[in-house]
Design a protein around this motif. Sequence first.
Motif, PDB file in Angstrom:
ATOM      1  N   LEU A  16       4.835  -5.741 -16.406  1.00 44.17           N
ATOM      2  CA  LEU A  16       5.704  -6.601 -16.166  1.00 44.17           C
ATOM      3  C   LEU A  16       5.669  -8.001 -15.304  1.00 44.17           C
ATOM      4  O   LEU A  16       6.434  -8.962 -15.713  1.00 44.17           O
ATOM      5  CB  LEU A  16       6.670  -5.775 -14.992  1.00 44.17           C
ATOM      6  N   VAL A  17       4.472  -7.955 -14.476  1.00 43.27           N
ATOM      7  CA  VAL A  17       4.300  -9.083 -13.780  1.00 43.27           C
ATOM      8  C   VAL A  17       3.860 -10.373 -14.780  1.00 43.27           C
ATOM      9  O   VAL A  17       4.364 -11.433 -14.724  1.00 43.27           O
ATOM     10  CB  VAL A  17       3.072  -8.970 -12.791  1.00 43.27           C
ATOM     11  N   GLN A  18       2.932  -9.935 -15.807  1.00 40.98           N
ATOM     12  CA  GLN A  18       2.570 -10.922 -16.793  1.00 40.98           C
ATOM     13  C   GLN A  18       3.729 -11.311 -17.589  1.00 40.98           C
ATOM     14  O   GLN A  18       3.741 -12.219 -18.051  1.00 40.98           O
ATOM     15  CB  GLN A  18       1.484 -10.064 -17.609  1.00 40.98           C
ATOM     16  N   TYR A  19       4.535 -10.300 -17.983  1.00 47.32           N
ATOM     17  CA  TYR A  19       5.851 -10.386 -18.834  1.00 47.32           C
ATOM     18  C   TYR A  19       6.526 -11.486 -18.039  1.00 47.32           C
ATOM     19  O   TYR A  19       7.076 -12.543 -18.869  1.00 47.32           O
ATOM     20  CB  TYR A  19       6.230  -9.202 -18.999  1.00 47.32           C
ATOM     21  N   LEU A  20       6.992 -11.426 -16.951  1.00 46.77           N
ATOM     22  CA  LEU A  20       7.840 -12.392 -16.198  1.00 46.77           C
ATOM     23  C   LEU A  20       7.069 -13.693 -15.879  1.00 46.77           C
ATOM     24  O   LEU A  20       7.801 -14.830 -15.824  1.00 46.77           O
ATOM     25  CB  LEU A  20       8.224 -11.816 -14.899  1.00 46.77           C
ATOM     26  N   LYS A  21       5.598 -13.582 -15.801  1.00 45.22           N
ATOM     27  CA  LYS A  21       5.277 -15.074 -15.644  1.00 45.22           C
ATOM     28  C   LYS A  21       5.135 -15.646 -17.027  1.00 45.22           C
ATOM     29  O   LYS A  21       5.477 -17.060 -17.049  1.00 45.22           O
ATOM     30  CB  LYS A  21       3.568 -14.879 -15.097  1.00 45.22           C
ATOM     31  N   ASN A  22       4.921 -14.944 -18.230  1.00 51.08           N
ATOM     32  CA  ASN A  22       5.127 -15.522 -19.386  1.00 51.08           C
ATOM     33  C   ASN A  22       6.580 -16.129 -19.707  1.00 51.08           C
ATOM     34  O   ASN A  22       6.720 -16.967 -20.592  1.00 51.08           O
ATOM     35  CB  ASN A  22       4.894 -14.562 -20.687  1.00 51.08           C
ATOM     36  N   LYS A  23       7.330 -15.578 -19.023  1.00 55.11           N
ATOM     37  CA  LYS A  23       8.943 -15.930 -19.228  1.00 55.11           C
ATOM     38  C   LYS A  23       9.181 -17.259 -18.646  1.00 55.11           C
ATOM     39  O   LYS A  23      10.192 -17.910 -18.462  1.00 55.11           O
ATOM     40  CB  LYS A  23       9.888 -14.895 -18.662  1.00 55.11           C
ATOM     41  N   GLY A  24       8.102 -17.548 -17.674  1.00 55.79           N
ATOM     42  CA  GLY A  24       8.182 -18.835 -16.795  1.00 55.79           C
ATOM     43  C   GLY A  24       8.660 -18.754 -15.336  1.00 55.79           C
ATOM     44  O   GLY A  24       9.137 -19.911 -14.651  1.00 55.79           O
ATOM     45  N   ALA A  25       8.797 -17.559 -14.773  1.00 58.81           N
ATOM     46  CA  ALA A  25       9.063 -17.395 -13.383  1.00 58.81           C
ATOM     47  C   ALA A  25       8.336 -18.281 -12.422  1.00 58.81           C
ATOM     48  O   ALA A  25       7.216 -18.533 -12.691  1.00 58.81           O
ATOM     49  CB  ALA A  25       9.045 -16.024 -12.927  1.00 58.81           C
ATOM     50  N   ARG A  26       8.869 -18.875 -11.511  1.00 60.30           N
ATOM     51  CA  ARG A  26       8.162 -19.787 -10.597  1.00 60.30           C
ATOM     52  C   ARG A  26       6.988 -19.017  -9.827  1.00 60.30           C
ATOM     53  O   ARG A  26       5.834 -19.346  -9.632  1.00 60.30           O
ATOM     54  CB  ARG A  26       9.006 -20.491  -9.522  1.00 60.30           C
ATOM     55  N   SER A  27       7.449 -17.618  -9.539  1.00 58.65           N
ATOM     56  CA  SER A  27       6.540 -16.839  -8.811  1.00 58.65           C
ATOM     57  C   SER A  27       6.965 -15.244  -9.187  1.00 58.65           C
ATOM     58  O   SER A  27       8.014 -15.165  -9.111  1.00 58.65           O
ATOM     59  CB  SER A  27       6.300 -16.987  -7.424  1.00 58.65           C
ATOM     60  N   VAL A  28       5.870 -14.400  -9.031  1.00 57.91           N
ATOM     61  CA  VAL A  28       6.152 -13.028  -9.263  1.00 57.91           C
ATOM     62  C   VAL A  28       5.190 -12.201  -8.296  1.00 57.91           C
ATOM     63  O   VAL A  28       4.126 -12.359  -8.439  1.00 57.91           O
ATOM     64  CB  VAL A  28       5.901 -12.661 -10.757  1.00 57.91           C
ATOM     65  N   LYS A  29       6.262 -11.445  -7.565  1.00 58.23           N
ATOM     66  CA  LYS A  29       5.297 -10.503  -6.589  1.00 58.23           C
ATOM     67  C   LYS A  29       6.099  -9.223  -6.739  1.00 58.23           C
ATOM     68  O   LYS A  29       7.009  -8.997  -7.265  1.00 58.23           O
ATOM     69  CB  LYS A  29       5.555 -10.959  -5.325  1.00 58.23           C
ATOM     70  N   THR A  30       5.504  -8.150  -6.181  1.00 55.45           N
ATOM     71  CA  THR A  30       5.879  -6.823  -6.339  1.00 55.45           C
ATOM     72  C   THR A  30       6.119  -6.183  -4.781  1.00 55.45           C
ATOM     73  O   THR A  30       5.301  -6.318  -4.226  1.00 55.45           O
ATOM     74  CB  THR A  30       4.931  -6.106  -7.233  1.00 55.45           C
ATOM     75  N   CYS A  31       7.009  -5.110  -5.042  1.00 54.77           N
ATOM     76  CA  CYS A  31       7.302  -4.369  -3.695  1.00 54.77           C
ATOM     77  C   CYS A  31       7.659  -2.815  -4.336  1.00 54.77           C
ATOM     78  O   CYS A  31       8.587  -2.733  -4.939  1.00 54.77           O
ATOM     79  CB  CYS A  31       8.475  -5.139  -3.048  1.00 54.77           C
ATOM     80  N   THR A  32       7.002  -1.931  -3.716  1.00 50.47           N
ATOM     81  CA  THR A  32       7.158  -0.763  -4.226  1.00 50.47           C
ATOM     82  C   THR A  32       7.362   0.229  -2.721  1.00 50.47           C
ATOM     83  O   THR A  32       6.692  -0.093  -1.900  1.00 50.47           O
ATOM     84  CB  THR A  32       6.046   0.010  -4.924  1.00 50.47           C
ATOM     85  N   MET A  33       8.301   1.404  -2.791  1.00 48.61           N
ATOM     86  CA  MET A  33       8.643   2.131  -1.850  1.00 48.61           C
ATOM     87  C   MET A  33       7.283   2.871  -1.571  1.00 48.61           C
ATOM     88  O   MET A  33       6.785   3.262  -0.409  1.00 48.61           O
ATOM     89  CB  MET A  33       9.853   2.977  -2.219  1.00 48.61           C
ATOM     90  N   LEU A  34       6.883   3.547  -2.670  1.00 54.63           N
ATOM     91  CA  LEU A  34       5.677   4.327  -2.729  1.00 54.63           C
ATOM     92  C   LEU A  34       4.596   3.955  -3.500  1.00 54.63           C
ATOM     93  O   LEU A  34       4.757   3.480  -4.605  1.00 54.63           O
ATOM     94  CB  LEU A  34       6.172   5.683  -3.006  1.00 54.63           C
TER      95      LEU A  34
END
Length: 180
Positions: A111-129
């Motif tokens: 997903l991170v790569q997918y969203l970067k390819n879509k042109g998002a300015r930045s992509v980070k991730t947050c997970t509860m677990l």
Amino acid sequence: MISDIEKVLLSEEEIEKTVKTLAEKISADYEGKKLLLLGILKGSVVFMGDLMKHLTIPTQIDFMRVSSYGHGTVSSGRVNIVLDLFRNDIGECDILVVEDIIDSGKTLSYLVQYLKNKGARSVKTCTMLDKPSRREVDFTPDYVGAKIPDEFVVGYGLDYNEDYRALPYIGILKREVYEK
Ligand code: PRP
């Protein structure tokens, strides 16, 4: 439902404290940015709802749905986009992908790569677990609520065959429930 739980791993109180701490850090890190919380359905909904209430900065929300698991406990390893993100301002968005759990890491890494390819300015991730011992690809989330051992957990959005998502705590499911 409660009789199916072997042990409570994170109580409601522990979850609340964890979410507040994450929200403080995210609010500080995203000050002045255009934060878009992107929840991955369905597991993230409870965590995302709590997290967004505690943020002290302007925030927009959106959702995607991907499927990588069948109705069982083992990942099929495939990532399919079932509901995509449609926004025409993605180039101005600082996306924080919100997940309930990371296991193999395949979903978020894709997903991170997918969203970067879509042109998002930045992509980070947050997970509860996070279950680091289950990782199959090299992936490190930016924000983690709690690292947990390799146990089958349910509640707080997490399911087994779509049940248990509404439990307010995170518990280990009794083995006999999914091995019967
Ligand atoms: C879970 C979780 C992540 C993914 C993590 O979703 O919410 O999306 O699995 O696994 P990975 O790190 O091995 O890729 P699931 O497919 O169970 O769907 P759900 O959120 O609807 O329960």
